[in-house]
Design a protein around this motif. Structure first.
Motif, PDB file in Angstrom:
ATOM      1  N   GLU A  71       0.812  -1.229   0.000  1.00 25.64           N
ATOM      2  CA  GLU A  71       0.000   0.000   0.000  1.00 25.64           C
ATOM      3  C   GLU A  71       0.833   1.261   0.000  1.00 25.64           C
ATOM      4  OE1 GLU A  71      -3.687  -1.678   2.711  1.00 25.64           O
ATOM      5  OE2 GLU A  71      -2.624   0.091   3.420  1.00 25.64           O
ATOM      6  N   ASN A  72       2.009   1.198   0.655  1.00 23.80           N
ATOM      7  CA  ASN A  72       2.822   2.421   0.777  1.00 23.80           C
ATOM      8  C   ASN A  72       3.236   2.978  -0.582  1.00 23.80           C
ATOM      9  OD1 ASN A  72       4.453   0.212   0.392  1.00 23.80           O
ATOM     10  ND2 ASN A  72       6.086   0.906   1.737  1.00 23.80           N
ATOM     11  N   TRP A  73       3.423   2.113  -1.575  1.00 26.18           N
ATOM     12  CA  TRP A  73       3.830   2.601  -2.901  1.00 26.18           C
ATOM     13  C   TRP A  73       2.682   3.334  -3.575  1.00 26.18           C
ATOM     14  CZ3 TRP A  73       8.709   2.877  -3.103  1.00 26.18           C
ATOM     15  CH2 TRP A  73       9.522   1.883  -2.556  1.00 26.18           C
ATOM     16  N   GLY A 123       5.408  -7.904  11.045  1.00 27.39           N
ATOM     17  CA  GLY A 123       5.095  -7.303   9.749  1.00 27.39           C
ATOM     18  C   GLY A 123       5.751  -5.939   9.607  1.00 27.39           C
ATOM     19  N   GLN A 124       5.281  -5.190   8.621  1.00 23.75           N
ATOM     20  CA  GLN A 124       5.804  -3.850   8.359  1.00 23.75           C
ATOM     21  C   GLN A 124       4.859  -3.170   7.381  1.00 23.75           C
ATOM     22  OE1 GLN A 124       9.755  -1.674   6.624  1.00 23.75           O
ATOM     23  NE2 GLN A 124       9.609  -3.805   6.075  1.00 23.75           N
ATOM     24  N   ASP A 125       4.658  -1.895   7.524  1.00 21.87           N
ATOM     25  CA  ASP A 125       3.940  -0.997   6.592  1.00 21.87           C
ATOM     26  C   ASP A 125       2.618  -0.459   7.118  1.00 21.87           C
ATOM     27  OD1 ASP A 125       5.914  -1.224   4.623  1.00 21.87           O
ATOM     28  OD2 ASP A 125       4.878  -2.833   3.555  1.00 21.87           O
ATOM     29  N   SER A 126       2.090  -1.045   8.190  1.00 22.84           N
ATOM     30  CA  SER A 126       0.794  -0.580   8.706  1.00 22.84           C
ATOM     31  C   SER A 126      -0.277  -0.583   7.619  1.00 22.84           C
ATOM     32  CB  SER A 126       0.923   0.826   9.316  1.00 22.84           C
ATOM     33  OG  SER A 126       1.789   0.787  10.425  1.00 22.84           O
ATOM     34  N   ASP A 138      15.986  -8.801  -5.128  1.00 19.09           N
ATOM     35  CA  ASP A 138      16.376  -7.669  -5.974  1.00 19.09           C
ATOM     36  C   ASP A 138      16.161  -6.317  -5.285  1.00 19.09           C
ATOM     37  OD1 ASP A 138      13.633  -7.699  -6.038  1.00 19.09           O
ATOM     38  OD2 ASP A 138      13.457  -8.102  -8.187  1.00 19.09           O
ATOM     39  N   ASP A 139      15.638  -6.330  -4.067  1.00 14.45           N
ATOM     40  CA  ASP A 139      15.423  -5.102  -3.293  1.00 14.45           C
ATOM     41  C   ASP A 139      16.522  -4.998  -2.239  1.00 14.45           C
ATOM     42  OD1 ASP A 139      14.620  -3.136  -1.529  1.00 14.45           O
ATOM     43  OD2 ASP A 139      12.615  -3.942  -1.197  1.00 14.45           O
ATOM     44  N   ALA A 140      17.309  -3.927  -2.309  1.00 17.68           N
ATOM     45  CA  ALA A 140      18.429  -3.760  -1.369  1.00 17.68           C
ATOM     46  C   ALA A 140      17.961  -3.758   0.082  1.00 17.68           C
ATOM     47  CB  ALA A 140      19.179  -2.466  -1.678  1.00 17.68           C
ATOM     48  N   ASN A 141      16.721  -3.380   0.317  1.00 18.22           N
ATOM     49  CA  ASN A 141      16.213  -3.349   1.692  1.00 18.22           C
ATOM     50  C   ASN A 141      16.114  -4.741   2.318  1.00 18.22           C
ATOM     51  OD1 ASN A 141      15.881  -0.628   1.693  1.00 18.22           O
ATOM     52  ND2 ASN A 141      13.661  -0.637   1.428  1.00 18.22           N
ATOM     53  N   SER A 142      15.891  -5.747   1.496  1.00 20.95           N
ATOM     54  CA  SER A 142      15.585  -7.074   2.043  1.00 20.95           C
ATOM     55  C   SER A 142      16.697  -7.574   2.972  1.00 20.95           C
ATOM     56  CB  SER A 142      15.346  -8.073   0.913  1.00 20.95           C
ATOM     57  OG  SER A 142      14.236  -7.651   0.154  1.00 20.95           O
ATOM     58  N   VAL A 193      18.952  -5.749   4.449  1.00 25.13           N
ATOM     59  CA  VAL A 193      19.113  -4.850   5.606  1.00 25.13           C
ATOM     60  C   VAL A 193      18.079  -5.192   6.683  1.00 25.13           C
ATOM     61  CG1 VAL A 193      19.288  -2.444   6.352  1.00 25.13           C
ATOM     62  CG2 VAL A 193      19.974  -3.070   4.027  1.00 25.13           C
ATOM     63  N   PHE A 194      16.826  -5.417   6.262  1.00 24.88           N
ATOM     64  CA  PHE A 194      15.793  -5.819   7.246  1.00 24.88           C
ATOM     65  C   PHE A 194      16.205  -7.133   7.916  1.00 24.88           C
ATOM     66  CE2 PHE A 194      12.414  -3.962   4.102  1.00 24.88           C
ATOM     67  CZ  PHE A 194      12.565  -2.688   4.617  1.00 24.88           C
ATOM     68  N   PHE A 195      16.631  -8.095   7.107  1.00 23.85           N
ATOM     69  CA  PHE A 195      16.956  -9.424   7.625  1.00 23.85           C
ATOM     70  C   PHE A 195      18.156  -9.347   8.590  1.00 23.85           C
ATOM     71  CE2 PHE A 195      18.704 -13.793   7.270  1.00 23.85           C
ATOM     72  CZ  PHE A 195      17.562 -14.526   7.566  1.00 23.85           C
TER      73      PHE A 195
END
Ligand code: BGC
Length: 373
Positions: free
Chosen positions: A57-59, A281-284, A186-190, A192-194
């Protein structure tokens, strides 16, 4: 003829460069050190915003907020999403078109942050500034700024929430049986979160408090291609079939809400008790806030998209005026070529207990919380 024409063009280019050098007072964009200003541009310039496919949803919200916010600030906004298929190539084309159409700044939520080198070189050659939004862009010197919530902190909060949820919900003490999920490779965030989550969880795996029954603890084994719900659900189905026909599953580390709900669906379909199960989770997202209030999903993260878009537009305004751009981190975000100057916002963990407080400024989510209380 051709040789002569080229020669003339080269002479003209050198003359133009020399002229710029004399008249710009030393504020040439390329020579500007990280975090400092480039020369300004017109107050009604075009600004490009290239967002990935709508995996959460955030996108969707970000696109709407960028359009209205940039126009309110006097810019022309060109907001594009990469379509769900052929996403990387389409996003590359969208960025190239924004450069050709004269955008002065391009904000990019990358679909694949490792595959934009050619387009960003094209941007640098044209003097276009690049702001990586939410996801870092890697292996290129041509990313000027990064604006995001502190992703490592997101992971740490998720790891801690999993531990808290296990203690509060499982109905028994340690050891707890868990499984680990990460986002799209393919997402650099993945990563970092992990890594943030594993900073909290690894010591507990090592001392036996947590047991990853499948043994799948390497990030590659935990990945969810494309951040797709169906991929998380089918991996969870397989994990349950292979490891939990008699054993109890106490919890799962999930990197976002979409995947958390897919994991809950899988656990329910396997006939397991959801009230003693913990998933992060994440994103509300709206459906996850409802799930938290209903006692199913344990936690989410509030990364207020309004604040992130506001901060990005503020940075664009500073670039427009030729002012120094606000950054608050010049160490953490190494993209393989350089440290990208970043402005990081603070993520907030949300459970049923603090939801009303966490969403005090979000009328929509607050109404969901109040209705459930
Ligand atoms: C964002 C998350 C989001 C995920 C999938 C990540 O890069 O930081 O908020 O859940 O992408 O869309």
């Amino acid at each position: 003829m051709k040789r002569i024409a080229l020669g003339a063009a080269a002479v003209a280019a050198i003359a133009a460069l020399a002229l710029t050098g004399c008249s710009s007072g030393g504020r040439g964009g390329d020579a500007a050190p990280s975090g400092s200003a480039a020369a300004g541009f017109a107050a009604d310039a075009a600004i490009g915003v290239a967002l990935p496919d709508k995996t959460s949803e955030n996108w969707v919200l970000a696109g709407d907020l960028f359009k209205s916010g940039l126009e309110k600030a006097g810019f022309k906004a060109d907001v594009q999403y990469a379509p769900a298929s052929n996403t990387v190539a389409e996003q590359q084309n969208q960025i190239s078109a924004m450069i050709t159409n004269g955008a002065k700044v391009i904000v990019i939520g990358a679909k694949d942050g490792k595959q934009l080198g050619t387009q960003l070189q094209q941007a640098a050659d044209a003097g276009v500034k690049i702001i990586a939004y939410d996801r870092l862009i890697e292996n290129t010197p041509n990313v000027d700024y990064y604006v995001a919530f502190d992703n490592f902190k997101v992971g740490e909060l998720q790891g801690q929430a999993l531990l808290d949820g296990l203690a509060a919900r499982s109905g028994h003490g340690a050891p707890w049986n868990i499984e680990l999920f990460s986002g799209s490779p393919d997402d650099a965030n993945s990563a970092v979160f992990f890594n943030g989550a594993m900073k909290v969880l690894q010591p507990k795996i090592d001392d036996g408090t947590l047991k990853v029954v499948s043994g799948q603890t390497a990030i590659a084994q935990t990945a969810t291609q494309g951040w797709k719900a169906e991929n998380a659900q089918s991996r969870m189905d397989s994990l349950l079939t292979a490891n939990y026909t008699s054993a109890t599953i106490d919890g799962v580390l999930s990197p976002n809400d979409t995947l958390a709900r897919a994991i809950i669906t899988s656990v329910k379909q396997a006939g397991k008790d959801i009230s003693t199960f913990t998933v992060t989770g994440q994103d509300s997202e709206v459906e996850s806030v409802k799930s938290i209030m209903a006692g199913e999903q344990y936690s989410t993260i509030n990364k207020d998209t309004t604040l992130l878009v506001e901060q990005t537009i503020k940075m664009i305004g500073q670039l427009q005026k030729g002012e120094t751009v606000d950054v608050n981190d010049t160490e953490q975000y190494k993209n393989g070529v350089k440290v990208v100057p970043a402005y990081l916002l603070k993520p907030v963990i949300v459970t049923k207990d603090n939801a009303a407080e966490a969403y005090a400024n979000n009328a929509n989510l607050l109404a969901i919380v109040k209705a459930a209380q």
